[in-house]
Design a protein around this motif. Structure first.
Motif, PDB file in Angstrom:
ATOM      1  N   GLY A   1       1.234  -1.380   0.011  1.00 21.44           N
ATOM      2  CA  GLY A   1      -0.649   0.132   0.061  1.00 21.44           C
ATOM      3  C   GLY A   1       0.946   1.269   0.062  1.00 21.44           C
ATOM      4  O   GLY A   1       2.059   1.093  -0.059  1.00 21.44           O
ATOM      5  N   ASN A   2       0.227   2.633  -0.028  1.00 24.93           N
ATOM      6  CA  ASN A   2       1.168   3.608   0.370  1.00 24.93           C
ATOM      7  C   ASN A   2       1.229   4.864   1.984  1.00 24.93           C
ATOM      8  O   ASN A   2       1.544   5.375   1.649  1.00 24.93           O
ATOM      9  N   LEU A   3       0.011   3.168   2.611  1.00 22.70           N
ATOM     10  CA  LEU A   3       0.396   4.494   3.711  1.00 22.70           C
ATOM     11  C   LEU A   3       1.334   3.123   4.911  1.00 22.70           C
ATOM     12  O   LEU A   3       1.095   1.711   5.125  1.00 22.70           O
ATOM     13  N   ILE A   4       2.243   3.758   6.029  1.00 19.18           N
ATOM     14  CA  ILE A   4       2.574   2.920   6.948  1.00 19.18           C
ATOM     15  C   ILE A   4       1.552   3.047   8.359  1.00 19.18           C
ATOM     16  O   ILE A   4       1.558   4.477   8.497  1.00 19.18           O
ATOM     17  N   PRO A   5       1.452   2.448   9.037  1.00 20.23           N
ATOM     18  CA  PRO A   5       0.046   1.812   9.801  1.00 20.23           C
ATOM     19  C   PRO A   5       1.051   3.109  11.242  1.00 20.23           C
ATOM     20  O   PRO A   5       2.119   2.444  11.424  1.00 20.23           O
ATOM     21  N   LYS A   6      -0.343   3.786  11.276  1.00 21.69           N
ATOM     22  CA  LYS A   6       1.022   4.582  12.822  1.00 21.69           C
ATOM     23  C   LYS A   6       1.595   3.928  14.021  1.00 21.69           C
ATOM     24  O   LYS A   6       2.246   5.306  14.198  1.00 21.69           O
ATOM     25  N   ASP A   7       0.491   2.970  14.462  1.00 19.31           N
ATOM     26  CA  ASP A   7       1.336   2.422  15.976  1.00 19.31           C
ATOM     27  C   ASP A   7       2.542   1.987  15.617  1.00 19.31           C
ATOM     28  O   ASP A   7       3.014   1.088  16.224  1.00 19.31           O
ATOM     29  N   LEU A   8       3.141   1.484  14.341  1.00 16.47           N
ATOM     30  CA  LEU A   8       4.052   0.585  14.110  1.00 16.47           C
ATOM     31  C   LEU A   8       4.744   1.819  14.299  1.00 16.47           C
ATOM     32  O   LEU A   8       5.788   2.238  14.255  1.00 16.47           O
ATOM     33  N   GLU A   9       6.129   0.770  15.680  1.00 20.47           N
ATOM     34  CA  GLU A   9       7.457   1.255  15.507  1.00 20.47           C
ATOM     35  C   GLU A   9       9.222   0.317  14.729  1.00 20.47           C
ATOM     36  O   GLU A   9       9.547   1.073  15.505  1.00 20.47           O
ATOM     37  N   ILE A  10       8.459  -0.507  14.493  1.00 19.80           N
ATOM     38  CA  ILE A  10       9.788  -0.499  13.323  1.00 19.80           C
ATOM     39  C   ILE A  10       9.938   0.375  12.374  1.00 19.80           C
ATOM     40  O   ILE A  10       8.368   0.502  11.443  1.00 19.80           O
ATOM     41  N   PRO A  11      11.041   0.370  11.860  1.00 18.94           N
ATOM     42  CA  PRO A  11      11.017   1.456  11.099  1.00 18.94           C
ATOM     43  C   PRO A  11      10.547  -0.101  10.002  1.00 18.94           C
ATOM     44  O   PRO A  11       9.978  -1.387   8.923  1.00 18.94           O
ATOM     45  N   ALA A  12      10.053   1.010   8.527  1.00 18.15           N
ATOM     46  CA  ALA A  12       8.891   0.299   7.626  1.00 18.15           C
ATOM     47  C   ALA A  12       9.276   1.173   5.953  1.00 18.15           C
ATOM     48  O   ALA A  12       9.946   2.282   6.599  1.00 18.15           O
ATOM     49  N   GLU A  13       8.636   0.544   5.015  1.00 18.37           N
ATOM     50  CA  GLU A  13       8.451   0.884   4.013  1.00 18.37           C
ATOM     51  C   GLU A  13       7.473   0.540   3.417  1.00 18.37           C
ATOM     52  O   GLU A  13       7.303  -0.821   3.431  1.00 18.37           O
ATOM     53  N   ALA A  14       5.962   0.923   2.489  1.00 19.99           N
ATOM     54  CA  ALA A  14       5.047   0.971   1.869  1.00 19.99           C
ATOM     55  C   ALA A  14       5.679   0.822   0.368  1.00 19.99           C
ATOM     56  O   ALA A  14       6.415   1.703  -0.070  1.00 19.99           O
ATOM     57  N   VAL A  15       4.813  -0.525  -0.088  1.00 16.21           N
ATOM     58  CA  VAL A  15       5.372  -0.491  -1.144  1.00 16.21           C
ATOM     59  C   VAL A  15       4.062  -0.837  -2.065  1.00 16.21           C
ATOM     60  O   VAL A  15       3.413  -1.588  -1.262  1.00 16.21           O
ATOM     61  N   VAL A  16       3.889   0.846  -2.915  1.00 15.54           N
ATOM     62  CA  VAL A  16       2.415  -0.254  -3.885  1.00 15.54           C
ATOM     63  C   VAL A  16       2.352  -1.178  -4.572  1.00 15.54           C
ATOM     64  O   VAL A  16       3.291  -1.292  -5.221  1.00 15.54           O
ATOM     65  N   LYS A  17       1.074  -1.901  -4.891  1.00 13.17           N
ATOM     66  CA  LYS A  17       1.434  -2.933  -5.113  1.00 13.17           C
ATOM     67  C   LYS A  17       2.375  -4.030  -5.793  1.00 13.17           C
ATOM     68  O   LYS A  17       2.678  -4.766  -5.470  1.00 13.17           O
ATOM     69  N   GLY A  18       2.476  -3.733  -3.622  1.00 12.88           N
ATOM     70  CA  GLY A  18       3.797  -4.576  -3.260  1.00 12.88           C
ATOM     71  C   GLY A  18       3.068  -6.379  -3.352  1.00 12.88           C
ATOM     72  O   GLY A  18       4.425  -6.955  -3.465  1.00 12.88           O
ATOM     73  N   ASP A  19       2.044  -6.812  -3.115  1.00 14.78           N
ATOM     74  CA  ASP A  19       1.810  -8.847  -3.208  1.00 14.78           C
ATOM     75  C   ASP A  19       2.643  -8.415  -5.027  1.00 14.78           C
ATOM     76  O   ASP A  19       2.725  -9.743  -4.478  1.00 14.78           O
ATOM     77  N   GLY A  20       2.286  -7.894  -6.023  1.00 17.62           N
ATOM     78  CA  GLY A  20       3.284  -8.041  -6.976  1.00 17.62           C
ATOM     79  C   GLY A  20       4.784  -7.751  -7.513  1.00 17.62           C
ATOM     80  O   GLY A  20       5.371  -8.013  -8.046  1.00 17.62           O
ATOM     81  N   LYS A  21       5.000  -7.226  -5.988  1.00 15.01           N
ATOM     82  CA  LYS A  21       6.751  -6.565  -6.086  1.00 15.01           C
ATOM     83  C   LYS A  21       7.542  -7.942  -5.138  1.00 15.01           C
ATOM     84  O   LYS A  21       8.793  -8.025  -5.578  1.00 15.01           O
ATOM     85  N   SER A  22       7.415  -7.679  -3.978  1.00 16.44           N
ATOM     86  CA  SER A  22       7.936  -8.025  -3.152  1.00 16.44           C
ATOM     87  C   SER A  22       7.583 -10.067  -2.440  1.00 16.44           C
ATOM     88  O   SER A  22       6.200  -9.880  -2.796  1.00 16.44           O
ATOM     89  N   VAL A  23       8.381 -10.622  -2.185  1.00 15.13           N
ATOM     90  CA  VAL A  23       8.114 -12.048  -2.633  1.00 15.13           C
ATOM     91  C   VAL A  23       7.547 -11.963  -0.796  1.00 15.13           C
ATOM     92  O   VAL A  23       6.045 -12.929  -0.297  1.00 15.13           O
ATOM     93  N   SER A  24       7.810 -11.187   0.079  1.00 15.57           N
ATOM     94  CA  SER A  24       7.449 -11.250   1.587  1.00 15.57           C
ATOM     95  C   SER A  24       6.061 -11.090   2.220  1.00 15.57           C
ATOM     96  O   SER A  24       5.177 -12.208   1.961  1.00 15.57           O
ATOM     97  N   ILE A  25       6.000  -9.895   0.705  1.00 14.18           N
ATOM     98  CA  ILE A  25       4.357  -9.412   0.647  1.00 14.18           C
ATOM     99  C   ILE A  25       3.790 -10.450   0.065  1.00 14.18           C
ATOM    100  O   ILE A  25       2.682 -10.380   0.479  1.00 14.18           O
ATOM    101  N   ALA A  26       3.962 -10.396  -0.548  1.00 21.34           N
ATOM    102  CA  ALA A  26       3.041 -11.832  -2.037  1.00 21.34           C
ATOM    103  C   ALA A  26       2.564 -12.726  -0.664  1.00 21.34           C
ATOM    104  O   ALA A  26       1.756 -13.411  -0.681  1.00 21.34           O
ATOM    105  N   ALA A  27       3.894 -13.381   0.346  1.00 21.20           N
ATOM    106  CA  ALA A  27       3.613 -14.402   1.165  1.00 21.20           C
ATOM    107  C   ALA A  27       2.365 -13.580   2.297  1.00 21.20           C
ATOM    108  O   ALA A  27       1.801 -15.126   2.420  1.00 21.20           O
ATOM    109  N   ALA A  28       2.670 -12.453   2.227  1.00 19.64           N
ATOM    110  CA  ALA A  28       1.781 -12.180   4.044  1.00 19.64           C
ATOM    111  C   ALA A  28       0.357 -12.302   2.649  1.00 19.64           C
ATOM    112  O   ALA A  28      -1.180 -12.591   3.460  1.00 19.64           O
ATOM    113  N   SER A  29       0.489 -11.787   1.257  1.00 19.98           N
ATOM    114  CA  SER A  29      -1.160 -11.866   0.901  1.00 19.98           C
ATOM    115  C   SER A  29      -2.042 -13.090   0.348  1.00 19.98           C
ATOM    116  O   SER A  29      -3.253 -12.903   1.125  1.00 19.98           O
TER     117      SER A  29
END
Length: 205
Positions: A116-144
């Motif tokens: 997605g394009n937003l990082i949930p506000k209560d996450l305290e871990i370094p993060a990056e938002a990846v638009v259409k991430g389930d088609g780009k990252s194997v980790s996000i695809a696995a989560a999907s």
């Protein structure tokens, strides 16, 4: 056809991150049922072949991959309830589900790749938002895949208790059968009252 790969994970590793979790949610669009999120830390030496955006996989392939992932990756699934969706709004509730899924991983990941394009506000871990991430990252695809499988199974279960809405087939999305059943059978405790088609039926008197 583009397949997700490990380039985002490698980029995070090159910055010194070790435990990288992909995070995705499913179920923003349905009229019924919770919104479900998954956080997955893959073992890069044990990647199930064929990881892809869950929407591009057949139900059979998705179920097989979800089972493999539970065996060879660290997986956490969480949800936000219909009440929370109605109270907060669907975007905030889906972020809450993501936050809960991340919190369920132990030990905690040190970097997050979030669909997605937003990082949930209560996450305290370094993060990056990846638009259409389930088609780009194997980790996000696995989560999907894990999130969709968990939610679909839940909706099949709820369909037994509330037959007629077709949840076993439409997973609570507003198919014609589901919309017709709403008019004929009315609103169940699992319907999202803040969603327009449901709201209209409740307040049409």
């Amino acid at each position: 056809m583009e397949q997700p790969d490990t380039s985002l994970e490698s980029a995070a590793q090159s910055k010194g991150y070790v435990r990288i979790a992909g995070v995705d949610e499913v179920g923003r669009g349905p009229l019924a049922g919770p919104v479900t999120a998954a956080a997955v830390v893959l073992d890069m030496t044990c990647l199930p072949p064929g990881l892809n955006d869950s929407k591009k996989l057949s139900a059979k392939k998705r179920a097989a991959l979800a089972a493999l992932l539970v065996d060879c990756a660290e997986v956490s699934v969480a949800e936000a309830s219909v009440e929370e969706i109605d109270q907060l709004n669907i975007l905030r509730a889906s972020h809450l589900a993501m936050e809960r899924a991340v919190a369920g991983l132990s030990p905690a990941p040190d970097y997050l790749l979030i669909d997605g394009n937003l990082i949930p506000k209560d996450l305290e871990i370094p993060a990056e938002a990846v638009v259409k991430g389930d088609g780009k990252s194997v980790s996000i695809a696995a989560a999907s895949i894990v999130a969709k499988e968990a939610r679909d199974l839940l909706m099949v279960d709820l369909a037994q208790q509330f037959p007629g809405y077709g949840w076993e087939k439409n997973a609570g999305y507003p198919s014609k059968q589901h919309r017709d059943a709403l008019v004929e059978l009315g609103v169940t405790p699992h319907h999202r009252r803040s969603f327009k088609p449901v709201h209209k039926i409740l307040y049409q008197e």
